[in-house]
Enzyme design. Sequence first.
Site, PDB file in Angstrom:
ATOM      1  N   MET A  34      13.598   5.982   4.037  1.00  0.00           N
ATOM      2  CA  MET A  34      14.518   6.683   5.154  1.00  0.00           C
ATOM      3  C   MET A  34      14.284   6.754   6.103  1.00  0.00           C
ATOM      4  O   MET A  34      14.193   8.622   5.866  1.00  0.00           O
ATOM      5  CB  MET A  34      15.663   5.516   5.194  1.00  0.00           C
ATOM      6  CG  MET A  34      16.375   5.712   6.598  1.00  0.00           C
ATOM      7  SD  MET A  34      18.190   6.085   6.734  1.00  0.00           S
ATOM      8  CE  MET A  34      18.604   7.064   7.179  1.00  0.00           C
ATOM      9  N   CYS A  35      13.285   6.943   6.966  1.00  0.00           N
ATOM     10  CA  CYS A  35      12.829   8.236   7.931  1.00  0.00           C
ATOM     11  C   CYS A  35      11.539   9.203   7.289  1.00  0.00           C
ATOM     12  O   CYS A  35      11.373   9.225   6.870  1.00  0.00           O
ATOM     13  CB  CYS A  35      13.944   8.474   7.962  1.00  0.00           C
ATOM     14  SG  CYS A  35      14.891   7.744   8.685  1.00  0.00           S
ATOM     15  N   THR A  36      10.669   9.438   9.266  1.00  0.00           N
ATOM     16  CA  THR A  36      10.430  10.429   8.521  1.00  0.00           C
ATOM     17  C   THR A  36      10.329  11.723   9.701  1.00  0.00           C
ATOM     18  O   THR A  36      10.721  10.917  10.656  1.00  0.00           O
ATOM     19  CB  THR A  36       8.779   9.808   8.733  1.00  0.00           C
ATOM     20  OG1 THR A  36       8.255   8.762   8.079  1.00  0.00           O
ATOM     21  CG2 THR A  36       7.910  10.947   8.658  1.00  0.00           C
TER      22      THR A  36
END
Length: 359
Positions: free
Chosen positions: A1-3
């Site tokens: 989930m997410c960068t």
Amino acid sequence: MCTRVMWPDAHGSVIVGRNMDFHMDLLTNLWKLPRGIERTDGVNGALTWTATYGSIVATAFDLIATDGMNEKGFAGHILWLAESDYGTPEEDAVQLSQGVWLQYYLDNFATVAEAVAWTNDTQVQIAQLFDPTGHLVPTLHLAINDASGDSAIIEYTDGKPKVYHSRDYLVMTNSPTYDKQLELVKTVEGLGGTEHLPGSTLASDRFARASYYVARQVEPKTQIDAMAAMFSIIRNAAQPFRTPEPGKPDASQTIWQVVLDLTNKRYAFESTTRPNMVWVDLDEVSFTEGTKVLKLDLVGRLALEGGLTGDSSHKFTDPGELAEDVLAAGVTALEWVARKKDAFLAVKEAVQQRVGASR
């Protein structure tokens, strides 16, 4: 989930990009929060403060700040980390609810150095929230960065804050923990190793690609060039729409992206579920104490055709006192349920035992 990716030397600007990956729509809007707001820790009320700095934040369900930047060019980004273990805080420990974790930093710090010093001095403990989506209890880590190009990642894996503080820490994704990510990326060609640049959506692969591409940017000629380049990097690390993988919120589609210019204080937001881009220039927004909390309605106004687009610095509106009261009550409810999680678990187990005994 997410960068999250930071480019600290882009045409004299510090540029940050971030993807929000999640298994469902977070109904994200942008909020303008002025100086002078009084807040509490969301745990036991022992820690209270008055916001020193105003900020622009991107929220989940209008309840929790997941990303944002304050008027000093200090920004923070909440991402998922499955290995997080916040422990059981002692009664006299300095504590923050996950619901106000990021907001505390935006309210109180102008630089990463200040935030790191406070974190290390207080050994602040994080209290988990109840998950309003009904899926998983959030396990999160925090990236912070500022207009000088400084960076830090804060993780909890044994109940205590582990702070990774360096201007060289440009990328953060999800699992594994940050120390292991730093070792894994060294195996990739062009980053110290011989393995080919990986292409999957695994957090470690996204970490490698983002690290590779941010290190190979040409000097941009304008701020627009710099922000466009950062969008290209985080789009390369984005995750496509697909059937969610059960129990793996870190393996979820990208639902929105932001690019921040910490030097010139511009916050750009692009939705993948309501395709369009808007931006806010913080110098055009009043954060004066006593001004109203305002909302930029992305859920209702973003659209591919005929929707909100472009410079939206002056398009925030007053949500009204009733809406603010309802949202405050919602956060309080999440925090109260989280504090009672042991009691709820005991009730659940007791019910399951009785159901089993009656069969």
